[in-house]
Write an enzyme that holds these catalytic residues in place. Structure first.
Site, mmCIF file in Angstrom:
data_model
loop_
_atom_site.group_PDB
_atom_site.id
_atom_site.type_symbol
_atom_site.label_atom_id
_atom_site.label_comp_id
_atom_site.label_asym_id
_atom_site.label_seq_id
_atom_site.Cartn_x
_atom_site.Cartn_y
_atom_site.Cartn_z
ATOM 1 C CG ASP A 4 -1.492 1.306 1.591
ATOM 2 O OD1 ASP A 4 -1.688 2.123 0.671
ATOM 3 O OD2 ASP A 4 -1.769 1.544 2.794
ATOM 4 N N GLY A 59 1.256 4.866 0.221
ATOM 5 C CA GLY A 59 0.559 6.090 0.622
ATOM 6 C C GLY A 59 1.511 7.268 0.565
ATOM 7 C CG ASN A 60 0.454 11.095 -0.669
ATOM 8 O OD1 ASN A 60 1.228 11.339 -1.592
ATOM 9 N ND2 ASN A 60 -0.843 10.940 -0.850
ATOM 10 C CB THR A 61 2.869 9.417 5.487
ATOM 11 O OG1 THR A 61 2.085 10.602 5.322
ATOM 12 C CG2 THR A 61 3.865 9.630 6.619
ATOM 13 N N GLY A 80 -8.528 8.041 -6.021
ATOM 14 C CA GLY A 80 -7.363 7.460 -5.348
ATOM 15 C C GLY A 80 -7.538 5.954 -5.218
ATOM 16 C CG ASP A 127 -5.803 5.820 -0.962
ATOM 17 O OD1 ASP A 127 -6.447 6.295 -1.934
ATOM 18 O OD2 ASP A 127 -5.240 6.555 -0.122
ATOM 19 C CB THR A 167 -1.817 26.581 23.313
ATOM 20 O OG1 THR A 167 -1.808 27.871 23.884
ATOM 21 C CG2 THR A 167 -1.593 26.676 21.809
HETATM 22 N N1 ATP Z 1 0.991 8.581 17.258
HETATM 23 C C1 ATP Z 1 1.076 9.358 16.189
HETATM 24 N N2 ATP Z 1 1.402 10.652 16.323
HETATM 25 C C2 ATP Z 1 1.490 11.440 15.247
HETATM 26 N N3 ATP Z 1 1.256 11.041 14.010
HETATM 27 C C3 ATP Z 1 0.925 9.763 13.835
HETATM 28 C C4 ATP Z 1 0.800 8.852 14.883
HETATM 29 N N4 ATP Z 1 0.437 7.649 14.379
HETATM 30 C C5 ATP Z 1 0.349 7.817 13.062
HETATM 31 N N5 ATP Z 1 0.640 9.080 12.741
HETATM 32 C C6 ATP Z 1 0.613 9.689 11.434
HETATM 33 O O1 ATP Z 1 -0.660 9.410 10.986
HETATM 34 C C7 ATP Z 1 -0.713 9.434 9.602
HETATM 35 C C8 ATP Z 1 -1.598 8.318 9.196
HETATM 36 O O2 ATP Z 1 -1.110 7.038 9.486
HETATM 37 P P1 ATP Z 1 -1.484 5.824 8.494
HETATM 38 O O3 ATP Z 1 -0.563 4.704 8.769
HETATM 39 O O4 ATP Z 1 -2.940 5.577 8.440
HETATM 40 O O5 ATP Z 1 -1.326 6.488 7.164
HETATM 41 P P2 ATP Z 1 -0.061 6.699 6.358
HETATM 42 O O6 ATP Z 1 0.299 5.417 5.746
HETATM 43 O O7 ATP Z 1 0.971 7.450 7.086
HETATM 44 O O8 ATP Z 1 -0.805 7.610 5.381
HETATM 45 P P3 ATP Z 1 -0.825 7.393 3.886
HETATM 46 O O9 ATP Z 1 -1.536 6.096 3.664
HETATM 47 O O10 ATP Z 1 -1.566 8.585 3.451
HETATM 48 O O11 ATP Z 1 0.635 7.351 3.589
HETATM 49 C C9 ATP Z 1 0.715 9.462 9.139
HETATM 50 O O12 ATP Z 1 0.979 10.783 8.704
HETATM 51 C C10 ATP Z 1 1.527 9.129 10.384
HETATM 52 O O13 ATP Z 1 2.776 9.800 10.383
HETATM 53 C C1 PAU Z 2 -6.753 11.602 -1.191
HETATM 54 C C2 PAU Z 2 -5.546 10.683 -1.153
HETATM 55 C C3 PAU Z 2 -4.269 11.501 -1.107
HETATM 56 C C4 PAU Z 2 -5.631 9.840 0.129
HETATM 57 O O1 PAU Z 2 -4.575 8.957 0.207
HETATM 58 C C5 PAU Z 2 -5.553 9.715 -2.366
HETATM 59 O O2 PAU Z 2 -6.708 8.932 -2.360
HETATM 60 C C6 PAU Z 2 -5.452 10.445 -3.684
HETATM 61 O O3 PAU Z 2 -4.395 10.883 -4.050
HETATM 62 N N1 PAU Z 2 -6.595 10.563 -4.405
HETATM 63 C C7 PAU Z 2 -6.661 11.131 -5.722
HETATM 64 C C8 PAU Z 2 -7.829 12.036 -5.883
HETATM 65 C C9 PAU Z 2 -9.166 11.389 -5.647
HETATM 66 O O4 PAU Z 2 -9.294 10.415 -4.930
HETATM 67 O O5 PAU Z 2 -10.163 11.892 -6.198
HETATM 68 K K K Z 3 -0.081 3.866 3.949
#
Ligand code: ATP
Ligand code: PAU
Ligand code: K
Length: 298
Positions: A6, A8-10, A109, A111, A186
């Site tokens: 998978d 993803g962007n992170t 997307g 995903d 805050t």
């Molecule tokens: N405990 C935490 N504190 C801060 N950020 C967190 C924590 N756990 C997860 N994250 C952040 O949450 C986000 C989502 O996590 P998740 O694993 O669902 O997605 P991801 O794989 O990082 O996202 P994507 O699928 O968009 O790449 C990420 O940006 C990750 O860095």
């Molecule tokens: C919205 C995200 C970034 C979530 O991962 C991804 O599904 C994506 O790049 N989507 C493309 C645009 C769309 O889903 O309409």
């Molecule tokens: K991911």
């Protein structure tokens, strides 16, 4: 075991899936400039770490979803290296069990497609999926299995981080669960806004979606940040942290070409009906032939 990737962007999540069960998940950073060789080096380490001398890790096939086109090819190449086969790559052109009811199916997307396909096959319809990752996404599948579209918002930690960067007096805060809507400092105000705000967003948007559909919907929530948010939601929901991985397993089942065991030559497709829909709402029993296959590949 199958390898699910998978992108993803992170993070890039790697999953090992056997019999529709997620055996392990490992994560790598998403780096848009990384090459196949660089990702392969990291994957070698991950798999070596998990390998048991008696039971070497072997993947019979792979399935990949990506929302980062720059590295899709590199990771598809890695998948091919570990399985000897082309991975199933998620797109609206593969069997998902969904009919696309949006302006541009190809722009959705991938995903989002995976979440929607899994939920449509496993939950009462209509169903709304919410994925809390880098972005927060909602997907809507109606009672006719039409993917109707959804919602895209900043992810809650993306928003929180942006506040810390863009506002001189706002700090970077650690995620946690706010105790009340009214923050007394805050940090508590920021947590209320991002975490409780996301819960309220989910409840409110799902209510609007249900109004537009004209009926109540099942709500399924997933993603790395869901654990902070779901306890604060009021709409009944199912929390499934493995939704996407299980969705990848489903799409593999629906789309991978299986070698034929009983007669020589030829190939047949995995289980689906002629409409390309998952046959059943709940995971089906495996056939004897698949169990034998499983035993061989370990
Ligand atoms: N405990 C935490 N504190 C801060 N950020 C967190 C924590 N756990 C997860 N994250 C952040 O949450 C986000 C989502 O996590 P998740 O694993 O669902 O997605 P991801 O794989 O990082 O996202 P994507 O699928 O968009 O790449 C990420 O940006 C990750 O860095
Ligand atoms: C919205 C995200 C970034 C979530 O991962 C991804 O599904 C994506 O790049 N989507 C493309 C645009 C769309 O889903 O309409
Ligand atoms: K991911």
């Amino acid at each position: 075991m199958i390898l699910a990737i998978d992108i993803g962007n992170t993070t890039v999540a790697l999953g090992g899936i056997r019999d529709g069960r997620v055996c392990f998940v490992a994560r790598m950073d998403t780096v848009r400039t990384r090459t196949a060789a660089e990702y392969r080096a990291e994957m070698d380490k991950i798999f070596a770490h998990r390998r048991h001398p008696e039971r070497p890790m072997r993947f019979e096939g792979a399935v990949l979803t990506s929302v980062v086109p720059q590295i899709t090819g590199a990771l598809a190449e890695c998948a091919r290296h570990y399985t000897g086969k082309k991975p199933v790559i998620v797109s609206p052109d593969i069997r998902t069990g969904l009919t696309m009811g949006v302006d541009e199916p190809g722009s959705v997307g991938k995903d989002r497609l995976v979440d929607a396909a899994y939920a449509a096959a496993n939950f009462p319809l209509p169903v709304v999926t919410v994925d809390l990752g880098t972005a927060t996404t909602f997907n809507v599948v109606d009672e006719d299995r039409v993917f109707r579209g959804g919602v895209i918002c900043p992810g809650l930690s993306t928003g929180l981080r942006a506040l810390g960067e863009r506002c001189a007096q706002l700090p970077q805060v650690h995620l946690g669960s706010p105790k009340s809507a009214i923050g007394t400092n805050t940090e508590k105000c920021m947590l209320s806004g991002s975490v409780m705000g996301t819960a309220v967003l989910i409840d409110g948007m799902v209510q609007r979606i249900e109004e537009e559909l004209g009926r109540p919907a099942t709500l399924v929530v997933t993603g790395g940040l869901a654990k902070y948010v779901t306890p604060l939601c009021r709409h009944p929901l199912t929390y499934d942290p493995e939704l996407l991985m299980k969705g990848l397993a489903l799409l593999y089942q629906l789309n991978a070409q299986q070698p034929q065991h009983h007669s020589a030559g030829g190939r047949h497709y995995g289980p689906q009906n002629q409409h390309g829909r998952a046959r059943q709402r709940y995971p089906r029993k495996r056939t004897r032939c698949e169990r034998a296959d499983e035993a061989r590949t370990g």
